[in-house]
Design an enzyme around this catalytic site. Structure first.
Site, PDB file in Angstrom:
ATOM      1  N   ARG A  43      -3.221  -9.998   5.302  1.00 54.81           N
ATOM      2  CA  ARG A  43      -3.689 -10.190   3.916  1.00 54.81           C
ATOM      3  C   ARG A  43      -2.585  -9.693   2.987  1.00 54.81           C
ATOM      4  O   ARG A  43      -2.282  -8.505   2.977  1.00 54.81           O
ATOM      5  CB  ARG A  43      -4.984  -9.396   3.714  1.00 54.81           C
ATOM      6  CG  ARG A  43      -5.569  -9.488   2.313  1.00 54.81           C
ATOM      7  CD  ARG A  43      -6.804  -8.590   2.201  1.00 54.81           C
ATOM      8  NE  ARG A  43      -7.407  -8.684   0.882  1.00 54.81           N
ATOM      9  CZ  ARG A  43      -6.980  -8.010  -0.180  1.00 54.81           C
ATOM     10  NH1 ARG A  43      -5.957  -7.197  -0.092  1.00 54.81           N
ATOM     11  NH2 ARG A  43      -7.601  -8.158  -1.338  1.00 54.81           N
ATOM     12  N   LYS A  97       0.814  -1.213   0.000  1.00 56.09           N
ATOM     13  CA  LYS A  97       0.000   0.000   0.000  1.00 56.09           C
ATOM     14  C   LYS A  97       0.848   1.265   0.000  1.00 56.09           C
ATOM     15  O   LYS A  97       2.048   1.236   0.230  1.00 56.09           O
ATOM     16  CB  LYS A  97      -1.033  -0.064   1.120  1.00 56.09           C
ATOM     17  CG  LYS A  97      -2.119  -1.079   0.719  1.00 56.09           C
ATOM     18  CD  LYS A  97      -3.321  -1.108   1.569  1.00 56.09           C
ATOM     19  CE  LYS A  97      -4.331  -2.096   0.946  1.00 56.09           C
ATOM     20  NZ  LYS A  97      -5.224  -2.649   1.944  1.00 56.09           N
TER      21      LYS A  97
HETATM   22  N1  HH2 Z   1      -7.305  -4.249   0.694  1.00 56.82           N
HETATM   23  C1  HH2 Z   1      -7.651  -4.333  -0.611  1.00 56.82           C
HETATM   24  C2  HH2 Z   1      -8.761  -5.098  -1.001  1.00 56.82           C
HETATM   25  N2  HH2 Z   1      -9.483  -5.783  -0.094  1.00 56.82           N
HETATM   26  N3  HH2 Z   1      -9.873  -6.423   2.141  1.00 56.82           N
HETATM   27  C3  HH2 Z   1      -9.552  -6.343   3.437  1.00 56.82           C
HETATM   28  N4  HH2 Z   1     -10.267  -7.011   4.358  1.00 56.82           N
HETATM   29  N5  HH2 Z   1      -8.486  -5.596   3.883  1.00 56.82           N
HETATM   30  C4  HH2 Z   1      -7.714  -4.884   3.021  1.00 56.82           C
HETATM   31  O1  HH2 Z   1      -6.775  -4.192   3.479  1.00 56.82           O
HETATM   32  C5  HH2 Z   1      -8.033  -4.933   1.621  1.00 56.82           C
HETATM   33  C6  HH2 Z   1      -9.139  -5.719   1.215  1.00 56.82           C
HETATM   34  C7  HH2 Z   1      -6.843  -3.616  -1.633  1.00 56.82           C
HETATM   35  O2  HH2 Z   1      -5.828  -4.421  -2.129  1.00 56.82           O
HETATM   36  P1  HH2 Z   1      -5.953  -5.225  -3.496  1.00 56.82           P
HETATM   37  O3  HH2 Z   1      -6.960  -6.325  -3.354  1.00 56.82           O
HETATM   38  O4  HH2 Z   1      -4.633  -5.669  -3.970  1.00 56.82           O
HETATM   39  O5  HH2 Z   1      -6.416  -4.117  -4.503  1.00 56.82           O
HETATM   40  P2  HH2 Z   1      -7.765  -3.894  -5.297  1.00 56.82           P
HETATM   41  O6  HH2 Z   1      -8.845  -3.674  -4.305  1.00 56.82           O
HETATM   42  O7  HH2 Z   1      -7.452  -2.697  -6.137  1.00 56.82           O
HETATM   43  O8  HH2 Z   1      -8.043  -5.131  -6.110  1.00 56.82           O
END
Ligand code: HH2
Length: 279
Positions: free
Chosen positions: A258, A224
């Site tokens: 995660r 992040k």
């Molecule tokens: N961060 C993202 C997505 N989902 N869920 C939880 N519970 N906690 C988090 O910190 C979290 C999440 C963002 O990361 P990423 O899935 O890589 O990105 P994107 O939402 O753009 O697919």
């Protein structure tokens, strides 16, 4: 009567949490536009191969998402049907790998589809405060749900830790109203969501405070932007910062991290645990 695969996997999560070791949730983004790996795993065969690598490297849970939450804005909204169409060739194959699968969606209709196809955990980045059907669904199905803090926009002037705590209190009230027991809830302060980089750092520093809710904590600091604010690097070169954040979170009591980079995280956590045991 044989338990459904979802219920069996869900009680496996409870068992894993009881084991008292931090759990690693591997991220599988079946999306064209995720902030750090958008488009890399949109092809089903590539996505399934990535899940296999994460499981082989020691992921305890695989978190499958088909809509980017884009913590930093610019997400393309997708319909429930589009989300399900992306998930259909991937999610059941990941379930068949034998680890609990969580479904990263803010839509109850997609969550219900995923549960019907073997997902065991819900992951709602709007913490039961967006889709009013999410809490009743989790209550009806008896599955664990990750309740994440979120805000439409960041406000650098607010006390972010107090904001997260107030949000968690509201989410727990929504859950109670829906008959969803607190025991099914995992709390997540939503690193990077509606937060300035400084507020993400302050939120991470407050991990111990969030334990006051008496629920397991999940921390998702992987790749992040706050990392870049401390030590500039593009998202795929933020592994060191991600591991530092997750290791400290675990030392402060987080139950689940995660992550995109499963092998490196698993190694870091195992070495840290071995050093602790040798003390
Ligand atoms: N961060 C993202 C997505 N989902 N869920 C939880 N519970 N906690 C988090 O910190 C979290 C999440 C963002 O990361 P990423 O899935 O890589 O990105 P994107 O939402 O753009 O697919």
């Amino acid at each position: 009567m044989t338990a459904s695969p979802a219920l069996a996997a869900s009680s496996r999560l409870a068992d894993l949490l009881r084991a008292g070791r931090p759990l690693v949730m591997g991220v599988l983004n079946v999306t064209p536009d995720s902030f750090s790996d958008g488009g890399k795993f949109l092809d089903p065969a590539t996505a399934i191969a990535q899940a296999e690598r994460m499981v082989a490297a020691g992921a305890d849970i695989v978190d499958v998402g088909a809509e980017s939450t884009r913590p930093y804005g610019g997400a393309e909204p997708v319909t429930a049907d589009d989300e399900i169409a992306r998930l259909a060739p991937v999610l059941p194959a990941v379930v068949a790998m034998g680890v609990p699968v969580s479904i990263d969606t803010m839509k109850a209709a997609v969550a219900a589809w995923a549960l019907d196809h073997g997902a065991a955990i819900l992951n709602d980045v709007w913490g039961l405060q967006r889709d009013p059907e999410m809490a009743p669904l989790a209550a009806r199905r008896g599955v664990p749900i990750v309740v994440m803090h979120n805000r439409e926009t960041a406000d650098p002037a607010i006390d972010i830790v107090a904001d997260v705590e107030a949000f968690f209190a509201r989410s727990l009230a929504v859950a109670a109203d829906a008959g969803l027991p607190a025991e099914q809830i995992v709390l997540d302060p939503g690193i990077g969501f509606g937060k300035t980089p400084a507020q993400s750092l302050a939120t991470l520093a407050a991990t111990r405070r969030f334990l006051g809710f008496g629920r397991p904590l999940l921390i998702g600091a992987s790749r992040k932007r706050f990392i870049d604010s401390v030590s500039p690097a593009p998202p795929d070169q933020r592994i060191g910062g991600s591991i530092a954040a997750h290791l400290l979170a675990v030392l402060d009591g987080a139950a689940i991290v995660r992550v995109h980079d499963v092998p490196e995280t698993v190694q870091a956590l195992r070495v840290a645990a071995a050093i602790r045991t040798a003390e």
